[in-house]
Design a protein around this motif. Structure first.
Motif, short mmCIF file in Angstrom:
data_model
loop_
_atom_site.label_atom_id
_atom_site.label_comp_id
_atom_site.label_asym_id
_atom_site.label_seq_id
_atom_site.Cartn_x
_atom_site.Cartn_y
_atom_site.Cartn_z
N MET A 161 0.84 -1.19 0.00
CA MET A 161 0.00 0.00 0.00
C MET A 161 0.88 1.25 0.00
O MET A 161 1.87 1.32 0.70
N ARG A 162 0.49 2.24 -0.81
CA ARG A 162 1.27 3.47 -0.89
C ARG A 162 0.58 4.58 -0.10
O ARG A 162 -0.58 4.87 -0.34
N ILE A 163 1.33 5.19 0.81
CA ILE A 163 0.82 6.26 1.66
C ILE A 163 1.63 7.52 1.39
O ILE A 163 2.87 7.49 1.40
N VAL A 164 0.96 8.64 1.13
CA VAL A 164 1.62 9.94 1.00
C VAL A 164 1.18 10.81 2.18
O VAL A 164 -0.01 11.01 2.40
N ILE A 165 2.16 11.29 2.95
CA ILE A 165 1.89 12.12 4.12
C ILE A 165 2.42 13.52 3.86
O ILE A 165 3.58 13.69 3.44
N MET A 166 1.62 14.53 4.09
CA MET A 166 2.08 15.92 4.00
C MET A 166 2.22 16.48 5.41
O MET A 166 1.24 16.53 6.17
N GLY A 167 3.43 16.85 5.77
CA GLY A 167 3.70 17.39 7.10
C GLY A 167 4.66 16.50 7.86
O GLY A 167 4.33 15.39 8.23
N GLY A 168 5.87 17.01 8.10
CA GLY A 168 6.89 16.20 8.75
C GLY A 168 7.14 16.58 10.20
O GLY A 168 8.24 16.35 10.72
N GLY A 169 6.13 17.15 10.86
CA GLY A 169 6.26 17.44 12.28
C GLY A 169 6.13 16.19 13.11
O GLY A 169 6.26 15.07 12.61
N LYS A 170 5.87 16.37 14.40
CA LYS A 170 5.80 15.23 15.30
C LYS A 170 4.71 14.24 14.87
O LYS A 170 4.95 13.03 14.82
N LEU A 171 3.53 14.75 14.52
CA LEU A 171 2.44 13.87 14.11
C LEU A 171 2.78 13.14 12.82
O LEU A 171 2.62 11.93 12.70
N GLY A 172 3.27 13.89 11.83
CA GLY A 172 3.59 13.27 10.55
C GLY A 172 4.70 12.23 10.64
O GLY A 172 4.62 11.16 10.03
N SER A 173 5.74 12.52 11.43
CA SER A 173 6.84 11.57 11.55
C SER A 173 6.41 10.31 12.31
O SER A 173 6.79 9.19 11.93
N HIS A 174 5.62 10.48 13.37
CA HIS A 174 5.12 9.31 14.10
C HIS A 174 4.20 8.46 13.23
O HIS A 174 4.27 7.23 13.25
N ALA B 67 4.33 8.27 9.96
CA ALA B 67 5.19 7.59 8.98
C ALA B 67 5.85 6.36 9.61
O ALA B 67 5.93 5.30 8.98
N GLU B 68 6.31 6.49 10.84
CA GLU B 68 6.91 5.34 11.52
C GLU B 68 5.90 4.20 11.65
O GLU B 68 6.23 3.03 11.42
N ASN B 69 4.66 4.54 12.04
CA ASN B 69 3.62 3.52 12.17
C ASN B 69 3.38 2.80 10.85
O ASN B 69 3.23 1.58 10.79
N MET B 70 3.34 3.56 9.78
CA MET B 70 3.06 2.97 8.46
C MET B 70 4.24 2.14 7.96
O MET B 70 4.06 1.09 7.34
N LEU B 71 5.45 2.59 8.23
CA LEU B 71 6.64 1.83 7.82
C LEU B 71 6.72 0.51 8.57
O LEU B 71 7.14 -0.51 8.01
N GLU B 72 6.31 0.50 9.84
CA GLU B 72 6.29 -0.74 10.61
C GLU B 72 5.33 -1.75 10.00
O GLU B 72 5.51 -2.96 10.13
N ARG B 73 4.31 -1.26 9.32
CA ARG B 73 3.34 -2.13 8.65
C ARG B 73 3.76 -2.48 7.23
O ARG B 73 2.99 -3.03 6.45
N LYS B 74 5.00 -2.08 6.87
CA LYS B 74 5.60 -2.42 5.57
C LYS B 74 4.91 -1.70 4.42
O LYS B 74 4.87 -2.20 3.29
N TYR B 75 4.37 -0.49 4.67
CA TYR B 75 3.76 0.27 3.60
C TYR B 75 4.83 1.12 2.90
O TYR B 75 5.88 1.43 3.47
N ASP B 76 4.55 1.48 1.66
CA ASP B 76 5.41 2.38 0.89
C ASP B 76 5.02 3.81 1.27
O ASP B 76 3.92 4.25 0.96
N VAL B 77 5.92 4.52 1.95
CA VAL B 77 5.59 5.84 2.50
C VAL B 77 6.38 6.93 1.79
O VAL B 77 7.60 6.82 1.63
N ARG B 78 5.68 7.97 1.36
CA ARG B 78 6.29 9.19 0.85
C ARG B 78 5.88 10.32 1.79
O ARG B 78 4.68 10.45 2.10
N LEU B 79 6.82 11.15 2.22
CA LEU B 79 6.53 12.22 3.17
C LEU B 79 6.94 13.56 2.59
O LEU B 79 8.09 13.73 2.17
N ILE B 80 6.00 14.50 2.56
CA ILE B 80 6.25 15.84 2.03
C ILE B 80 6.45 16.82 3.20
O ILE B 80 5.64 16.89 4.12
N GLU B 81 7.56 17.57 3.12
CA GLU B 81 7.86 18.56 4.17
C GLU B 81 8.56 19.75 3.51
O GLU B 81 9.47 19.57 2.69
#
Length: 221
Positions: free
Chosen positions: A1-14, A16-30
């Protein structure tokens, strides 16, 4: 599953960590370059340095291929614009927005976001329930996202046809609370018989949704 997150603050980084632990494909915009460097060092995800309210940045993040786009910056206006673009320009499957001010939740839903929430835990659960379990729909969250009320329609050729609830072993932490059959609402008990096409509504503790989906989604072989 591909997840795109906008915002690399505390909420966005946490998140992203949760999604990466689930083996998702994560892109983060900051947009902040210093924060981008820190995120790149800490996360095994592609970091896009740019403004998520701009089409070019969203294109760089391959938003058109996203199963879920999540805007979680500290600015509701930016989250709203990004969600509108992700939904209408890039046709992201599911769009979730952080509402820093709860009064903005309705506006976000009306103008692009499928769901507007404000908790990391709830966002994570919504992704699990609304994207990964594509045939199960979240109606409401309970206990700060630790449980939810979910609905699923039994297939016409369900393997549960003519079986009673007493015959079905449900996952721990799951309770079927209603069945919609045609125009009728049934409050079930152990002797209630299941039929293909029934819309089943259940309370599901966190972690039991996938197992419930496996049971209710069985087809006749």
């Amino acid at each position: 599953m591909r997840i795109v997150i906008m915002g690399g603050g505390k909420l966005g980084s946490h998140l992203a960590e949760n999604m990466l632990e689930r083996k998702y494909d994560v892109r983060l915009i900051e947009r902040d370059k210093v924060r981008c460097c820190r995120l790149a060092n800490n996360l095994d995800a592609e970091i896009i340095c740019g403004d998520g309210t701009e089409i070019e940045t969203l294109r760089d993040a391959e938003t058109e291929q996203a199963d879920c786009f999540i805007a979680v910056t500290g600015r509701d206006q930016d989250n709203l614009v990004a969600c509108q673009l992700a939904k209408k320009q890039f046709h992201a499957h599911k769009v979730i927005a952080r509402a820093n001010n709860p009064r903005n939740s309705t506006a976000m839903k009306n103008l692009g976001a499928d769901i507007a929430v404000s908790s990391t835990e709830i966002i994570t659960n919504l992704i699990e329930q609304e994207v990964d379990i594509t045939e199960m729909h979240l109606l409401a969250t309970l206990n700060k996202g630790r449980a939810g009320i979910c609905a699923v329609t039994l297939p016409d050729d369900t393997a549960l046809s003519r079986r009673t609830l007493n015959d079905i072993t449900l996952p721990e932490g799951t309770l079927i609370i209603s069945i919609v059959r045609g125009d009728s609402l049934i409050i079930p008990n152990g002797s209630t018989v299941m039929h293909g096409g029934d819309e089943v509504v259940a309370v599901c503790a966190n972690g039991s949704q996938k197992e419930l989906m496996k049971i209710l989604g069985q087809h006749l072989r």
